[in-house]
Design a protein around this motif. Sequence first.
Motif, mmCIF file in Angstrom:
data_model
loop_
_atom_site.group_PDB
_atom_site.id
_atom_site.type_symbol
_atom_site.label_atom_id
_atom_site.label_comp_id
_atom_site.label_asym_id
_atom_site.label_seq_id
_atom_site.Cartn_x
_atom_site.Cartn_y
_atom_site.Cartn_z
ATOM 1 N N ARG A 124 24.220 21.365 64.537
ATOM 2 C CA ARG A 124 25.510 21.843 65.050
ATOM 3 C C ARG A 124 26.213 22.709 64.012
ATOM 4 O O ARG A 124 26.812 23.723 64.326
ATOM 5 N N LYS B 48 32.515 18.862 70.837
ATOM 6 C CA LYS B 48 32.703 17.818 71.843
ATOM 7 C C LYS B 48 31.614 17.923 72.899
ATOM 8 O O LYS B 48 31.311 19.007 73.384
ATOM 9 N N VAL B 49 31.014 16.772 73.275
ATOM 10 C CA VAL B 49 30.002 16.753 74.324
ATOM 11 C C VAL B 49 30.679 17.110 75.646
ATOM 12 O O VAL B 49 31.728 16.573 75.976
ATOM 13 N N GLU C 3 30.707 11.079 69.102
ATOM 14 C CA GLU C 3 32.170 10.995 69.118
ATOM 15 C C GLU C 3 32.699 9.748 69.817
ATOM 16 O O GLU C 3 33.872 9.435 69.712
ATOM 17 N N GLN D 140 22.024 11.064 70.534
ATOM 18 C CA GLN D 140 22.426 12.418 70.182
ATOM 19 C C GLN D 140 21.207 13.339 70.060
ATOM 20 O O GLN D 140 21.350 14.554 70.023
ATOM 21 N N SER E 146 27.345 20.807 73.803
ATOM 22 C CA SER E 146 28.686 20.597 73.276
ATOM 23 C C SER E 146 29.365 21.937 73.057
ATOM 24 O O SER E 146 28.715 22.979 72.937
ATOM 25 N N ARG E 147 30.658 21.891 73.047
ATOM 26 C CA ARG E 147 31.466 23.070 72.740
ATOM 27 C C ARG E 147 32.573 22.586 71.813
ATOM 28 O O ARG E 147 33.236 21.602 72.100
ATOM 29 N N PRO F 47 34.985 17.525 79.362
ATOM 30 C CA PRO F 47 34.242 16.545 78.574
ATOM 31 C C PRO F 47 33.366 15.696 79.489
ATOM 32 O O PRO F 47 33.681 15.495 80.660
#
Length: 166
Positions: A63, A148-149, A119, A126, A144-145, A87
């Motif tokens: 990430r 955050k998933v 998170e 993950q 994720s963006r 989310p």
Amino acid sequence: MTAEKQVMEAVERAQAILARYVEPGERDCERTVNELLDVLDRDEVVAAVEELERRGEAVDELRRLLDRSPPSWSSPPRNAADPDLPPMPPEKRPQDPAMDGGDMRFDGYRVKTREHAGEYPDTMPQVIEVTDAEGRKAAYVPLSRDGKVVESSAVVDKLKQCEDRD
């Protein structure tokens, strides 16, 4: 070459392949998948990812590398009109209570999970590592963006809308 550098180069090459695929014009799914496999299924890239996994850094490092990597020359700019991706709600988060992938089933494939939770305080993997009968591996990480998933079905819905317009 360090594991981080090896993974960074593979990610940049894969991003360029995907950027070419989303450009207007004819698309060849099979060629694109084969090009991605040529980049991501190389022994040195697999070894680099495994080293990061052993150090417990694979998801965070991937990430981080994706967030800091400059867009390739062929990458389309991030569109400000992109929909907000909601989310992923807790009831849709896949859980792996034994934290080994034992409850996950893909016919003909071996499944392992790595690095759980993220998170949220749960057992969502993950990284999901899938190995086919020939020993080829693919690692899946949650979409994720901004760290955050997110609900991946929103992306699928957007792609369908784009295809309907074409």
